[in-house]
Scaffold this motif. Structure first.
Motif, PDB file in Angstrom:
ATOM      1  N   UNK A 123       0.927  -0.944  -0.327  1.00 37.98           N
ATOM      2  CA  UNK A 123      -0.151   0.028   0.147  1.00 37.98           C
ATOM      3  C   UNK A 123       0.648   0.697   0.093  1.00 37.98           C
ATOM      4  N   UNK A 127      -5.683  -4.687  -5.789  1.00 37.70           N
ATOM      5  CA  UNK A 127      -5.834  -3.584  -5.247  1.00 37.70           C
ATOM      6  C   UNK A 127      -4.910  -2.438  -4.903  1.00 37.70           C
ATOM      7  N   UNK A 149      -2.215   1.836   8.426  1.00 41.64           N
ATOM      8  CA  UNK A 149      -2.143   2.331   9.039  1.00 41.64           C
ATOM      9  C   UNK A 149      -0.101   2.641   8.359  1.00 41.64           C
ATOM     10  N   UNK A 160     -19.201   9.776  -3.075  1.00 42.73           N
ATOM     11  CA  UNK A 160     -18.456   8.960  -3.849  1.00 42.73           C
ATOM     12  C   UNK A 160     -17.474   9.108  -5.567  1.00 42.73           C
ATOM     13  N   UNK A 217     -17.677  12.209  -6.801  1.00 45.63           N
ATOM     14  CA  UNK A 217     -16.062  12.722  -6.859  1.00 45.63           C
ATOM     15  C   UNK A 217     -15.044  11.951  -8.036  1.00 45.63           C
ATOM     16  N   UNK A 245     -14.187   9.194  -7.546  1.00 46.72           N
ATOM     17  CA  UNK A 245     -13.177   8.485  -6.804  1.00 46.72           C
ATOM     18  C   UNK A 245     -12.813   6.837  -7.065  1.00 46.72           C
ATOM     19  N   UNK A 260      -6.745   8.619  -2.262  1.00 46.47           N
ATOM     20  CA  UNK A 260      -6.854   9.137  -0.916  1.00 46.47           C
ATOM     21  C   UNK A 260      -6.635  10.513  -1.213  1.00 46.47           C
ATOM     22  N   UNK A 261      -6.485  11.533  -1.880  1.00 40.11           N
ATOM     23  CA  UNK A 261      -6.731  12.772  -2.100  1.00 40.11           C
ATOM     24  C   UNK A 261      -6.612  13.394  -3.645  1.00 40.11           C
ATOM     25  N   UNK A 306      -6.345   8.684  10.215  1.00 41.99           N
ATOM     26  CA  UNK A 306      -6.202   7.936   9.181  1.00 41.99           C
ATOM     27  C   UNK A 306      -6.175   9.332   8.311  1.00 41.99           C
ATOM     28  N   UNK A 341      -2.677  11.244   5.202  1.00 45.93           N
ATOM     29  CA  UNK A 341      -2.134  11.060   4.432  1.00 45.93           C
ATOM     30  C   UNK A 341      -2.587  12.665   3.682  1.00 45.93           C
ATOM     31  N   UNK A 382     -10.345  14.087   1.054  1.00 42.03           N
ATOM     32  CA  UNK A 382     -12.017  14.233   2.053  1.00 42.03           C
ATOM     33  C   UNK A 382     -11.372  12.774   3.145  1.00 42.03           C
ATOM     34  N   UNK A 430     -13.526  10.604   4.448  1.00 41.38           N
ATOM     35  CA  UNK A 430     -13.847   9.764   3.810  1.00 41.38           C
ATOM     36  C   UNK A 430     -13.208   8.818   2.615  1.00 41.38           C
ATOM     37  N   UNK A 431     -12.550   9.222   1.893  1.00 38.93           N
ATOM     38  CA  UNK A 431     -11.984   8.823   0.438  1.00 38.93           C
ATOM     39  C   UNK A 431     -10.317   8.142   1.610  1.00 38.93           C
ATOM     40  N   UNK A 432     -10.171   9.149   2.282  1.00 35.69           N
ATOM     41  CA  UNK A 432      -8.810   8.194   3.033  1.00 35.69           C
ATOM     42  C   UNK A 432      -9.071   7.154   3.777  1.00 35.69           C
ATOM     43  N   UNK A 482     -11.663   5.260   3.477  1.00 39.01           N
ATOM     44  CA  UNK A 482     -12.131   3.826   2.533  1.00 39.01           C
ATOM     45  C   UNK A 482     -10.696   2.872   2.235  1.00 39.01           C
ATOM     46  N   UNK A 483     -10.061   3.469   2.254  1.00 37.50           N
ATOM     47  CA  UNK A 483      -8.992   3.071   1.362  1.00 37.50           C
ATOM     48  C   UNK A 483      -8.470   1.413   2.268  1.00 37.50           C
TER      49      UNK A 483
END
Lengths: 397, 452
Positions: free
Chosen positions: A22, A67, A176, A330, A333, A335, A353-354, B177, B181, B205, B207-209, B211-212
């Motif tokens: 990841x 993934x 994490x 989502x 956007x 996602x 993620x961003x 989380x 990010x 977001x 939320x998006x971080x 969901x990862x």
């Protein structure tokens, strides 16, 4: 399309399972050229972990692997052979970053310790991700997600008052740590600037988990009290509450207009002064729950979530993976991304993620087949088709 | 070699957790971070958990969470609801590299401080906007506290006891989380700027971080249409895999076995009990099917033993096992201490905050061989007004005094008491009675090895 932010960075990726892959996928999403090095024949252990497409175990159909490894190129190389290590060092000369998540000591046993690699490529940033870090008394201890969650301190604070501690679902600690490792790697890349020296970055999954309990930890060091998981009294305030068709998660945190809330829930009894402050509500939490929970049950979760938000109550909603995939937020956007994979076909994946306005993440390629890019990558080093046949016969690639 | 981010200046407009924690990492990496609060609205993390459990004196300096989250930062005050405050902030933007904020998406625009404006002031500025759902889309303006985001991102549905309801962590978990990010996003943008000279805007977001973190379960749905549920402490294939009660009050150990070799090692460590040779435990699948009985038998062995002892015994035998550490045990953990993860920091002994003194803090989750990182205490409220306004912006003492009179800047909060619902300091015996704490130590200073 614009170059990714990291399109000038070459990453040699010796990682497997979750915490390493990841990390390198994050770098790859933002443009880094990541070459994933796998063991010939077997590959990353994640290839043998579910979920599998149509539940059919197959090394190219693991959802976990697909993934975590999109946007990377993949080669095979046997590092346990002399020739394999020699080729690895050739690759290393071209690389800016090496990321690995072997047990501490494995790289040294292969003669690939940071000090050795630094001599070959002084600019190399090497990131090592391990369960407990590269030093300390637990260094060589074995771990799994639940062990890391226990030793990292997150488990003790999760669960019901009268039940055993609980871990989060899936492999939260490893994710994490992976994001932490990506940030750590970037900090070392930025530190070297145009042509400064590289360095060795040591990321501990246990410590990445421990970051999550800083509040309970400082609470002890500030008062001597040992915080624990959900309390005996007032745990309803942190509960997911059942509706007709699922759960919502009201948040009674920060400022809540209590009169408005009682109107919104159509429950005038909640406006009683005995519920006026948060402390009052905690002290009367059983009565509070007896009034609120039947009202919550009158709604469906989606209706209640959106209605509460319209009233400016920051409710959460317990989404299943199905709900997440169909989330209008989502979707709008952008996602999720779709990619065609030669074996697994066209699939929908969670995207980056961003969002970076100038150098956005891109879904450039699906996860590599085992050894898919051997010709391309070794070809660049000058190996011919004939050389590769020999290497393949020798079990090197 | 200087610290990785030396020479980078960051304006931290964050509140509570997500952004201030993201920027905490940058501060420890050597960026000059200027935390911006206002006298009318000091950050809520200042309130709620106070040194010696008292809000006497300078209560706004004694908040545990603020003092953890804001290490290595400077702190100034600007009231952005006043036009002069906005003008002052823009002056600081001119001399800064990064701006980070986690207001709801409409706030910065309403203040006239959105990215397009700031870019005109400082063309290569990097701006991170972190919000619950991101700056666009139908939910952009939805309220989002970390406590509600964990369920919304799909994590809670996968977390909980088997047959129990979905559960949350009990802390604003998605802030943890998204903070890392956020750190990563800024570092990527800084590297991009170093190479191209261009700044940018980052839309993060929470939320998006988050969901990862459940990606494989998402894939199970997109590939197979399967909606995964809760497994408690169990594992889809490993057994034994769970938590076992140990000697003492609320002490536990976890054990996981993933191979025949680890199973044999576990049986050895347990003294080769007769049940371990029974048919029902003969292979991995059989053990998985009979894991409830297996768990009970293992717990018969752990229950009379210390949780640390069980961990060390099993680990020496080659079995993955871990003591379930309490927050206190984390601070005392020999491994974390030897790795230098726990840092003692000393706060100034000013009137009204004498009790703060020296406290241990958690450090950084990574080490760097060439640029070792260290922690410095969190700043006092408005401690660096002089630095920012006089040294950086060249204001005179008179100009600053006038801003202070007008309430644009200041060095103490307007409120005379904590302005946050959780601020009431509940006595420890009551907290124990309510079940918020497991126990408390009168002599915790001694236990932690703190001075005085």
């Amino acid at each position: 399309m614009a170059d990714g932010a990291l399109s000038h960075i070459k990453v040699l990726d010796l990682t497997h399972y979750i915490a390493g892959p990841y990390c390198t996928r994050l770098l790859a999403d933002y443009g880094a050229e990541v070459i994933k090095v796998e063991k010939p024949g077997e590959g990353d252990g994640a290839r043998r972990c579910g979920p599998f497409l149509h539940d059919e175990p197959h090394p190219e159909k693991s959802g976990l692997f697909l993934y975590l490894n999109s946007n990377k190129r993949g080669i095979t190389l046997n590092l346990k052979t002399e020739t394999g290590r020699r080729i690895f060092k050739e690759l290393l000369r071209e690389a800016d970053v090496l990321v690995e998540n072997f047990r501490p000591g494995v790289m040294a046993s292969l003669g690939l310790e940071y000090e050795d690699l630094h001599r070959i490529n002084p600019k190399l940033v090497m990131t090592s991700i391990s369960n407990f870090g590269q030093s300390g008394p637990y260094r060589d201890y074995k771990a799994s997600e639940i062990v890391l969650y226990a030793l990292g301190g997150m488990m003790y604070i999760m669960g019901n008052y009268d039940r055993e501690p609980l871990k989060h679902g899936l492999s939260q600690g490893q994710y994490l740590a992976a994001a932490t490792a990506a940030a750590a790697t970037m900090s070392a890349i930025y530190a070297q600037g145009e042509d400064g020296p590289g360095q060795h970055v040591d990321v501990s999954i246990m410590e990445a988990v421990t970051e999550g309990i800083f509040w309970p930890a400082v609470a002890y060091s500030y008062s001597g009290g040992v915080p624990r998981r959900r309390p005996k009294v007032g745990s309803v305030f942190d509960a997911c509450m059942p509706t007709k068709d699922g759960y919502v998660a009201p948040v009674f945190y920060g400022y809540v207009d209590w009169d408005a809330f009682s109107r919104f829930m159509d429950c005038p009894e909640l406006a009683d002064p005995k519920f006026a402050s948060h402390a009052d509500r905690v002290m009367h939490s059983e009565e509070f729950a007896a009034l609120l929970l039947p009202k919550i049950r009158e709604w469906s979760k989606d209706e209640l979530f959106h209605a509460a938000q319209d009233w400016r109550f920051a409710f959460g909603i317990v989404n299943t993976t199905e709900d997440v995939v169909h989330s209008p937020q989502l979707r709008e956007r952008g996602f999720f991304v779709e990619m065609d994979h030669p074996v697994a076909g066209r699939l929908t994946y969670p995207g980056a993620p961003f969002k970076l306005s100038e150098s956005p993440a891109q879904a450039r390629r699906p996860a590599p087949l085992l050894g898919q890019h051997n010709e391309e990558v070794y070809g660049r080093l000058g190996y011919t088709g004939g050389d590769l046949v020999k290497l393949r016969e020798g079990g090197i690639i | 070699m200087g610290l990785p981010l030396s020479g980078i200046r960051v304006l931290d407009l964050g509140s509570a957790w997500a952004i201030p924690i993201a920027i905490r990492y940058l501060a420890i990496l050597g960026a000059e971070v200027i935390r911006i609060e206002s006298c009318a609205r000091p950050d809520i993390s200042r309130f709620g958990t106070h040194a010696e459990n008292t809000t006497e004196g300078r209560f706004w300096e004694t908040g545990a969470r603020f003092n953890h989250i804001n290490v290595n930062k400077k702190d100034i005050t600007i009231d952005l609801s006043m036009p002069k405050g906005v003008a002052l902030f823009k002056e600081l933007v001119k001399v800064s590299d990064v701006i980070a904020e986690n207001f709801s998406p409409r706030v910065m625009r309403n203040l006239g401080l959105h990215y397009e404006v700031l870019r005109d002031i400082k063309p290569d500025i990097i701006m991170l906007s972190s919000s619950g759902f991101g700056a666009s889309g139908p939910w952009a303006h939805y309220g989002a506290w970390g406590m509600g985001m964990e369920p919304t991102a799909g994590i809670s549905h996968l977390t909980g006891y088997i047959d129990g309801p979905p559960m949350k962590a009990g802390i604003p978990y998605t802030d943890i989380i998204s903070s890392v990010h956020g750190t990563l996003a800024i570092l990527i943008a800084l590297e991009h700027r170093r190479r191209t000279g261009r700044g940018q805007w980052i839309d993060l977001s929470q939320n998006e971080a988050a969901v990862q973190q459940i990606g494989e379960a998402i894939m199970d749905y997109t590939m197979n249409g399967r909606v995964q549920g809760r497994m408690g402490n169990r594992h889809p294939s490993m057994a034994p895999h769970g938590i076992y009660r140990c000697r003492g009050n609320d002490k536990w150990v976890v054990i996981s076995v993933s191979s025949e070799e680890e199973w044999k090692a576990l049986c050895d460590a347990l003294g080769d009990p007769p049940w371990s040779r029974e048919q029902r435990f003969r292979d991995g699948l059989s053990r998985w099917r009979h894991q409830e009985e297996l768990d009970r038998l293992i717990e018969e062995w752990t229950i009379s033993r210390d949780h640390h002892e069980v961990m060390h015994t099993l680990q020496q035998a080659g079995v993955p096992a871990g003591a379930v550490l309490t927050p206190k045990e984390i601070l005392l953990d020999p491994h974390l201490r030897e790795r230098g993860y726990i840092h003692k920091l000393t706060h100034p002994r000013l009137e009204g905050m004498e009790l703060l003194g020296t406290r241990p803090y958690l450090g950084m989750p990574w080490r760097m061989s060439r640029t070792p990182l260290s922690l410095e205490r969190s700043p006092l409220f408005g401690e660096h007004n002089g630095y920012a306004f006089a040294e950086l912006l060249g204001m005179t003492q008179e100009e600053m005094a006038e801003l202070e009179r007008e309430g644009v800047i200041g060095n103490r909060p307007l409120a005379d008491e904590p302005t946050y619902w959780g601020a009431a300091t509940v006595p420890l015996p009551v907290l124990k009675e309510l079940g918020y704490i497991e126990e408390w130590d009168e002599n915790y200073h001694e236990i932690l090895g703190l001075d005085g």
